[in-house]
Design a protein around this motif. Structure first.
Motif, PDB file in Angstrom:
ATOM      1  N   SER A  18       0.833  -1.231  -0.016  1.00 33.22           N
ATOM      2  CA  SER A  18       0.283   0.168  -0.134  1.00 33.22           C
ATOM      3  C   SER A  18       1.114   0.916   0.155  1.00 33.22           C
ATOM      4  O   SER A  18       0.453   2.249  -0.499  1.00 33.22           O
ATOM      5  CB  SER A  18      -0.918   0.116   0.653  1.00 33.22           C
ATOM      6  N   ARG A  21       2.158   1.817  -3.461  1.00 30.58           N
ATOM      7  CA  ARG A  21       1.063   2.231  -4.605  1.00 30.58           C
ATOM      8  C   ARG A  21       1.416   3.971  -4.139  1.00 30.58           C
ATOM      9  O   ARG A  21       0.983   4.824  -4.959  1.00 30.58           O
ATOM     10  CB  ARG A  21      -0.480   1.640  -4.094  1.00 30.58           C
ATOM     11  N   GLN A  22       0.715   4.224  -2.549  1.00 28.41           N
ATOM     12  CA  GLN A  22       0.669   5.438  -2.600  1.00 28.41           C
ATOM     13  C   GLN A  22       1.769   6.590  -3.335  1.00 28.41           C
ATOM     14  O   GLN A  22       1.326   7.358  -3.267  1.00 28.41           O
ATOM     15  CB  GLN A  22       0.727   5.986  -1.170  1.00 28.41           C
ATOM     16  N   ILE A  24       3.890   5.145  -5.749  1.00 32.58           N
ATOM     17  CA  ILE A  24       3.645   5.719  -7.592  1.00 32.58           C
ATOM     18  C   ILE A  24       2.395   6.302  -7.387  1.00 32.58           C
ATOM     19  O   ILE A  24       3.276   7.739  -8.427  1.00 32.58           O
ATOM     20  CB  ILE A  24       3.241   4.427  -8.062  1.00 32.58           C
ATOM     21  N   ASP A  25       1.453   6.843  -6.838  1.00 34.50           N
ATOM     22  CA  ASP A  25       1.033   7.988  -7.590  1.00 34.50           C
ATOM     23  C   ASP A  25       1.232   9.124  -7.023  1.00 34.50           C
ATOM     24  O   ASP A  25       0.566  10.441  -7.274  1.00 34.50           O
ATOM     25  CB  ASP A  25      -0.615   7.818  -6.491  1.00 34.50           C
ATOM     26  N   LYS A  26       1.880   9.559  -6.112  1.00 35.85           N
ATOM     27  CA  LYS A  26       2.919  10.883  -6.601  1.00 35.85           C
ATOM     28  C   LYS A  26       3.776  10.925  -7.425  1.00 35.85           C
ATOM     29  O   LYS A  26       5.341  12.218  -7.546  1.00 35.85           O
ATOM     30  CB  LYS A  26       3.539  10.964  -5.044  1.00 35.85           C
ATOM     31  N   TYR A  32       5.690   6.726 -15.236  1.00 36.04           N
ATOM     32  CA  TYR A  32       4.027   6.938 -14.260  1.00 36.04           C
ATOM     33  C   TYR A  32       3.187   5.347 -14.945  1.00 36.04           C
ATOM     34  O   TYR A  32       3.332   5.205 -14.128  1.00 36.04           O
ATOM     35  CB  TYR A  32       4.002   8.170 -13.881  1.00 36.04           C
ATOM     36  N   ASP A  33       3.212   5.593 -15.740  1.00 37.91           N
ATOM     37  CA  ASP A  33       2.084   4.589 -16.169  1.00 37.91           C
ATOM     38  C   ASP A  33       2.646   3.514 -16.199  1.00 37.91           C
ATOM     39  O   ASP A  33       1.717   2.877 -15.855  1.00 37.91           O
ATOM     40  CB  ASP A  33       1.466   5.074 -18.024  1.00 37.91           C
ATOM     41  N   SER A  36       3.284   2.300 -12.665  1.00 41.97           N
ATOM     42  CA  SER A  36       1.191   1.871 -12.248  1.00 41.97           C
ATOM     43  C   SER A  36       1.111   0.423 -12.258  1.00 41.97           C
ATOM     44  O   SER A  36       0.657  -0.387 -11.971  1.00 41.97           O
ATOM     45  CB  SER A  36       0.605   3.461 -12.914  1.00 41.97           C
ATOM     46  N   GLU A  40       0.909  -2.913 -10.779  1.00 43.83           N
ATOM     47  CA  GLU A  40      -0.643  -4.006  -9.908  1.00 43.83           C
ATOM     48  C   GLU A  40      -1.172  -5.075 -11.116  1.00 43.83           C
ATOM     49  O   GLU A  40      -0.980  -5.784 -10.435  1.00 43.83           O
ATOM     50  CB  GLU A  40      -1.970  -2.693 -11.597  1.00 43.83           C
TER      51      GLU A  40
END
Length: 251
Positions: A18, A21-22, A24-26, A32-33, A36, A40
């Motif tokens: 988790s 994941r957080q 990566i979102d930043k 990034y794409d 991400s 997953e």
């Protein structure tokens, strides 16, 4: 040589995943794409990798080879494992490296000598072997040289004997796309899959350089596989799409 794995449960690293994941979102970078989507697709593999690591690691220094996109690197850091990760161009995800305070060394293992002595107790060489373009024999030798006596290496890679590849080949179809894999040099900064191997072929590379095979498993971890394919993988493990090998540096 004994096959391990069986019905083992996934290791509990939900909190660490988790946090990855957080992070990566930043990420502001162009990767990034890809990072991400890769996360997953691979997060169940990370669980399997950590389970395998927990099964064989007791103490000592760990080397992770080919660290991008640094997801598993972050897990090692969060778990307070003494590690060093190497990557041919870590600046591609510099934001993640800095935010997570990851211990990453820039090194192209195919073109450069490893900047280490015989100092590691455990090596992760996961999903890298299939990307090597020059001389896998030499790379395995370099890893052997920095591993302590009785140290372990874990190597994971796609399985050339996977059932869908076999069926495509029998039907006269291509089961890979070399053009797409070479495009990754410009898009991602590293080569895609140069070639894939069978379990016996990978073991030959390892044993020829002095490693002793300890264990292996055939793997399947994608959630989006059809029921029919999952049944085949269950009945015939050697046709699963990936495998992992554990080997020891003999004295």
């Amino acid at each position: 040589m004994v096959r391990f794995g069986g019905n083992m449960s996934f290791a509990d690293i939900d909190i660490e995943l988790s946090n990855v994941r957080q992070a990566i979102d930043k990420m502001p970078e162009s990767l990034y794409d890809w990072s991400s989507v890769y996360f997953e697709e691979q997060k169940r593999r990370y669980q399997l990798d950590w389970k395998l690591f927990s099964q064989y690691y007791s103490s000592g220094k760990v080397l992770e080879v080919g660290a991008l996109p640094f997801h598993f690197t972050s897990i090692l850091a969060q778990k307070k494992v003494p590690y060093v990760s190497i990557d041919l161009a870590p600046e591609r995800a510099q934001f993640l490296v800095q935010v997570e305070k990851l211990n990453v060394v820039k090194c192209n293992i195919e073109l450069e000598d490893l900047p280490f002595k015989e100092e590691f107790d455990f090596i992760f060489f996961n999903e890298i072997f299939e990307h090597l373009r020059i001389n896998p024999i030499e790379v395995v030798g370099k890893l052997y040289s920095v591993l302590k006596k009785d140290g372990l290496i874990v190597l994971t890679t796609p399985n050339l004997n996977e059932i869908c590849k076999r069926l495509k080949h029998l039907k006269g179809h291509d089961f890979d796309d070399p053009y797409f894999e070479f495009l990754k040099l410009d898009r991602l900064g590293h080569m895609g899959h140069v070639r894939e191997y069978t379990l016996s072929q990978v073991c030959k590379f390892l044993t020829a350089k002095g490693f002793e095979i300890v264990n292996y498993e055939f793997r399947s971890f994608y959630d989006f596989q059809s029921i029919r394919r999952k049944i085949v993988y269950h009945l015939f493990p050697k046709f699963r799409p990936f495998f992992a090998v554990v080997a020891r540096k003999k004295g």
